[in-house]
Write a protein that holds these residues in place. Structure first.
Motif, PDB file in Angstrom:
ATOM      1  N   ASP A  51       0.954  -1.127   0.044  1.00 36.85           N
ATOM      2  CA  ASP A  51       0.031  -0.015  -0.042  1.00 36.85           C
ATOM      3  C   ASP A  51       1.032   1.288   0.062  1.00 36.85           C
ATOM      4  OD1 ASP A  51      -2.539  -1.459   0.124  1.00 36.85           O
ATOM      5  OD2 ASP A  51      -2.699  -1.463   2.077  1.00 36.85           O
ATOM      6  N   ARG A  73      -5.969   2.647  -6.657  1.00 35.38           N
ATOM      7  CA  ARG A  73      -4.868   2.158  -5.896  1.00 35.38           C
ATOM      8  C   ARG A  73      -4.929   0.683  -5.250  1.00 35.38           C
ATOM      9  NH1 ARG A  73      -3.311   7.726  -2.616  1.00 35.38           N
ATOM     10  NH2 ARG A  73      -1.927   8.455  -4.307  1.00 35.38           N
ATOM     11  N   THR A  77      -2.190  -2.450  -6.009  1.00 41.27           N
ATOM     12  CA  THR A  77      -1.609  -3.079  -4.866  1.00 41.27           C
ATOM     13  C   THR A  77      -1.914  -4.548  -5.225  1.00 41.27           C
ATOM     14  OG1 THR A  77      -2.324  -1.348  -3.268  1.00 41.27           O
ATOM     15  CG2 THR A  77      -1.929  -3.470  -2.354  1.00 41.27           C
TER      16      THR A  77
END
Length: 331
Positions: A51, A73, A77
């Motif tokens: 992260d 995101r 990830t």
């Protein structure tokens, strides 16, 4: 398909070999356990730090709405973690072989010894072998990473990226995994990396039949550790075939006991002698005639003098078969 199945049979044969030789199974587990501990620590660090890495790598998305930012995101990830798992599968064998160089060398030598024939030795020192193994592993790692980046990019193509690309990825991984494992036995035979790749490309289906099932099994946690000794043993058996060890040690396939046929020499030593016309003895050689076609009482056929002796014109009668008559023996 026959080569594909043949590669899988080598994988099974290697596992059977280590289970029949239980001491070598335990001996071969040690490097895998060490490598597993290293990779487990690295993957745990990746899971906790993925992260933060994605957040650091995508500062341009900080101003997006919270919904899109979270999806974007989160997707990246997952990609980073998947790429890390992919690289761990690809590099696990190389690192394990590097850590366990003396262990797997001994195991491979024992396989050669039990299969018969001489046990090849590289003639290099231990550190030279370690350096060559590390150098070749680094070269292959660069190739694998290039393939991985390309396949990662192709994975974004709809449908194909979720079906064809993963299949290609497993094939690429299986091929290079087979190369890593066979290198243990091939390096002892002084076969360099370029020639190793040539040998495996010539038997690509066999290499895939060996490596792809192993890649799929390596995805299961801890399985790789227990399969590594048998994988090295099976790769040694495959390497023996790739370099023709069985035929060179057990005689040529062209004839029994290494006889390569007419004009050749037994046991495969020395060049073949030139053959004379119509099945006659080789040029320039004075060989005794074989048992077939000899005249009675050891005499040469057709009234000729024995091989290697000059004819005696004073003992001959009227010429036969194109020979001149002896005028001194005629009445």
């Amino acid at each position: 398909m026959r080569d594909l199945a043949g590669g899988f049979r080598y994988l099974l044969a290697g596992q059977r070999w280590v289970f029949r030789n239980g001491r070598w199974l335990g001996f071969g587990l040690l490097p895998g356990l060490v490598a597993l501990a290293l990779y487990a620590a690295a993957l745990v660090g990746l899971l906790y730090g993925a992260d933060d890495f994605v957040r650091w790598a995508t500062p341009f998305a900080s101003d997006w709405s919270s919904g899109w930012l979270k999806v974007f995101r989160g997707f990246l990830t997952a990609v980073v973690v998947s790429l890390g798992l992919f690289l761990s599968v690809i590099t696990f064998t190389a690192v394990t072989l590097l850590v366990g160089q003396p262990f797997y060398e001994s195991l491979s030598e024992q396989v050669d010894r039990t299969e018969g024939g001489e046990v090849p030795e590289s003639g290099r020192s231990f550190w030279e072998d370690v350096w060559i193994s590390a150098r070749d592993s680094a070269r292959l790692l660069v190739r694998v990473m290039l393939y991985g980046i390309l396949l990662f990019a192709l994975g974004f193509i709809p449908v194909i990226g979720q079906t064809v690309v993963p299949a290609i990825g497993f094939c690429v991984s299986g091929f290079f995994l087979t190369q890593e494992l066979t290198s243990v036995a091939l390096q002892r035979r002084r076969v360099d990396l370029a020639e190793q790749l040539v040998l495996l490309r010539a038997r690509r289906a066999q290499a895939l039949g060996f490596g792809v099932p192993l890649v799929l099994l390596f995805l299961v946690p801890f399985v790789a550790v227990f399969l590594m000794p048998g994988a090295v043993a099976g790769a040694t058996l495959m390497a023996r075939e790739l370099v023709g060890a069985d035929s060179s040690e057990g005689g040529s396939e062209d004839g029994p006991d290494g006889d390569d046929g007419p004009g050749g020499q037994q046991y495969g030593t020395g060049p073949a002698a030139p053959q004379g016309p119509y099945g006659q003895q080789p040029y320039g050689q004075s060989q005794a005639p074989g048992p077939y076609g000899q005249a009675p009482n050891g005499q040469a056929p057709y009234g000729q003098a024995p091989y290697g002796q000059a004819p005696n014109p004073y003992a001959q009668g009227p010429g036969t078969h194109g020979q001149a008559a002896n005028p001194y023996a005629q009445g």
